[in-house]
Design an enzyme around this catalytic site. Structure first.
Site, PDB file in Angstrom:
ATOM      1  CG  ASP A 168      -0.306  -0.219   2.508  1.00  0.00           C
ATOM      2  OD1 ASP A 168      -0.459  -1.306   3.073  1.00  0.00           O
ATOM      3  OD2 ASP A 168       0.398   0.703   2.977  1.00  0.00           O
ATOM      4  CG  ASP A 220       5.504   3.848  13.793  1.00  0.00           C
ATOM      5  OD1 ASP A 220       6.044   4.313  12.779  1.00  0.00           O
ATOM      6  OD2 ASP A 220       4.772   2.837  13.763  1.00  0.00           O
ATOM      7  CG  ASP A 264       0.083   5.144   3.713  1.00  0.00           C
ATOM      8  OD1 ASP A 264      -1.029   4.830   3.249  1.00  0.00           O
ATOM      9  OD2 ASP A 264       0.641   4.496   4.616  1.00  0.00           O
TER      10      ASP A 264
END
Ligand code: ATP
Ligand code: MG
Length: 448
Positions: free
Chosen positions: A55, A136, A57
């Site tokens: 995916d 993160d 982003d």
């Protein structure tokens, strides 16, 4: 903007060839409309490692509403922090506006949502650098610019990528407290990428693991899908064991036998193999394996039940296991229903009788239940004969099929054995022995 590294296009391995056409259209669409647009997160990390991201982003300085003006097929989702989902063909690209508040929790940590007001939260737009620092891990905070094809590194992510380690941005304890799911992400990404966890990011996990107990079960279910169904399930499972995080997802797995563990590992391996071949996988099968030790433990108290009694006891044992699980990991009903069917079909593989066998073969869950029998047979040699018979049964027809299931001694085997042991050929004996005993289930204090 303060210190960061810009790596020009000829000095890194990210190429537009590795980026999906939908992601490229979003990146260029925003750029041409006058906004900044970057590929970010796991996709940049994976491309730098030479992998193929699943995916993509995109991060931008356009507000969600502005993103919506640029793309026709765009939906805004999320209550607190609005995210734009732009669709091209079958692909959805997640577009987020640069977010400020580096030291705040991830968007779906509902726990904190209830403790603090909305305004001070992470639903404030920020600069590119702030957006990077609230992510993160350092290797997840790399940006690929569509304007000049350079890679931007605000958190020394490239150095950690080189060192192949997961390292939290900022003070690890603070970052785990903000969002304890980051502990699971550390385990998952270390497994997926074959990275280590940097010592400073590893150290607080032992102490902070109990914080996972307050995470909403729906989020832990999502995370467990990523852990176990993402193609690296076995390694993720082992990482969770190593970090002693597993029991915070599945308390029933805290102390299990080697055989029970082996069954789970085999289920994960077969799921990994299917993912690698792009075959469909279902959480129902995996959860049937993950929760099998809890189910078996509940069923231990029943011996020598008549088939209908067994079914009743097994059915409520299954329900008790699922409701216990739901307190941690919210396995949706549509999956747990199938897991239960897989369990409840197990004794039927032991039954003889042609009609019975034909009915089982036509059962909509036959395949999943048979696959599960194979896992069990691999750790329980007594089941091997059963497993072999059913393997054979799927390759023969007519009289050959019938012969496989003809009872050896008269009509003795006409009844389905109500047991999960491998004692397949002795239903008559069991019938004689059986004692009528009301199943005792629903012990309310136990949760596994
Ligand atoms: P994968 O390859 O498995 O998709 P990923 O790193 O892309 O891994 P996603 O869940 O897709 O993981 O998240 C995309 C990005 O969003 C991450 O790379 C990271 O920058 C950011 N992110 C995700 N979860 C968190 C979190 N809990 N805290 C901070 N940042 C996060
Ligand atoms: Mg991702």
């Amino acid at each position: 903007m303060s210190e960061y590294q810009r790596i020009p296009r000829d000095q890194h391995g990210v190429s537009r060839k590795g980026i999906s056409s939908a992601a490229l259209r979003v990146l260029y669409g925003l750029h041409e409309a006058g906004f900044e647009s970057y590929l970010v997160g796991g996709a940049v990390r994976d491309l730098l490692l030479g992998g193929a991201p699943k995916d993509f982003d995109v991060a931008t300085n356009a507000t969600p509403e502005q993103v919506q003006e640029v793309f026709r097929r765009c939906r805004l989702i999320g209550r607190r922090f609005r995210i734009a989902h732009v669709r091209f063909g079958g692909e959805i690209i997640e577009v987020t506006t640069f977010r400020g508040g580096a030291s705040e929790e991830h968007e779906d940590s509902e726990h904190r949502q209830m403790e603090s007001g909305r305004i001070v939260r992470d639903n404030v737009f920020g600069t590119l650098e702030e957006d990077a620092l609230r992510r993160d891990f350092t290797v997840n905070a790399l940006y690929y610019s569509i304007a000049d094809f350079s890679v931007l590194d605000f958190a020394d992510g490239l150095a950690d990528l080189q060192a192949r380690q997961m390292q939290l941005i900022g003070d690890p304890e603070v970052r785990y407290r903000e969002d304890p799911v980051r502990m699971l992400r550390a385990a998952r990404l270390a497994a997926k990428l074959r990275f280590s966890i940097a010592p400073a990011s590893l150290q607080p996990i032992g102490k902070l693991a109990p914080l996972l107990d307050d995470i909403p079960p729906a989020r832990l279910f999502d995370e467990s899908l990523k852990l176990f169904m993402g193609g690296h399930g076995r390694l993720s499972f082992e990482k969770l064991e190593e970090l002693d995080l597993l029991r915070h997802l599945f308390p029933g797995l805290a102390k299990i036998s080697d055989d029970a563990r082996q069954l789970i590992v085999s289920a994960l391996e077969s799921t990994d193999a299917r993912v690698a071949q792009d075959k469909p996988v279902t959480p129902a099968f995996l959860f049937a394996a993950l929760l099998w030790p809890s189910f078996i433990k509940r069923m231990e108290r029943y011996t020598d039940l008549a088939p209908e009694e067994w079914l009743e006891a097994a059915s409520s044992a299954a329900e008790t296991v699922f409701s216990g699980t739901a307190k941690r990991v919210a396995l949706p009903r549509r999956f747990s229903g199938v897991s239960k069917e897989i369990w409840l079909l197990q004794p039927r593989f032991a039954a003889m009788g042609v009609g019975r066998a034909r009915r089982l073969l036509r059962h909509p869950r036959f395949r999943a239940a048979y696959d599960f029998l194979l896992l069990r047979a691999a750790v329980e040699p007594a089941l091997q004969a059963q497993a072999d018979r059913w393997t054979k049964a799927q390759t023969v027809e007519g009289a050959d099929f019938d012969r496989l299931f003809q009872p050896t001694r008269g009509a003795a085997a006409a009844e389905e054995p109500g047991s999960l042991d491998g004692d397949a050929e002795a239903p008559a004996k069991r019938r004689r022995r059986r004692r009528r005993r009301k199943p005792r289930v629903h012990a309310p204090s136990e949760s596994e």
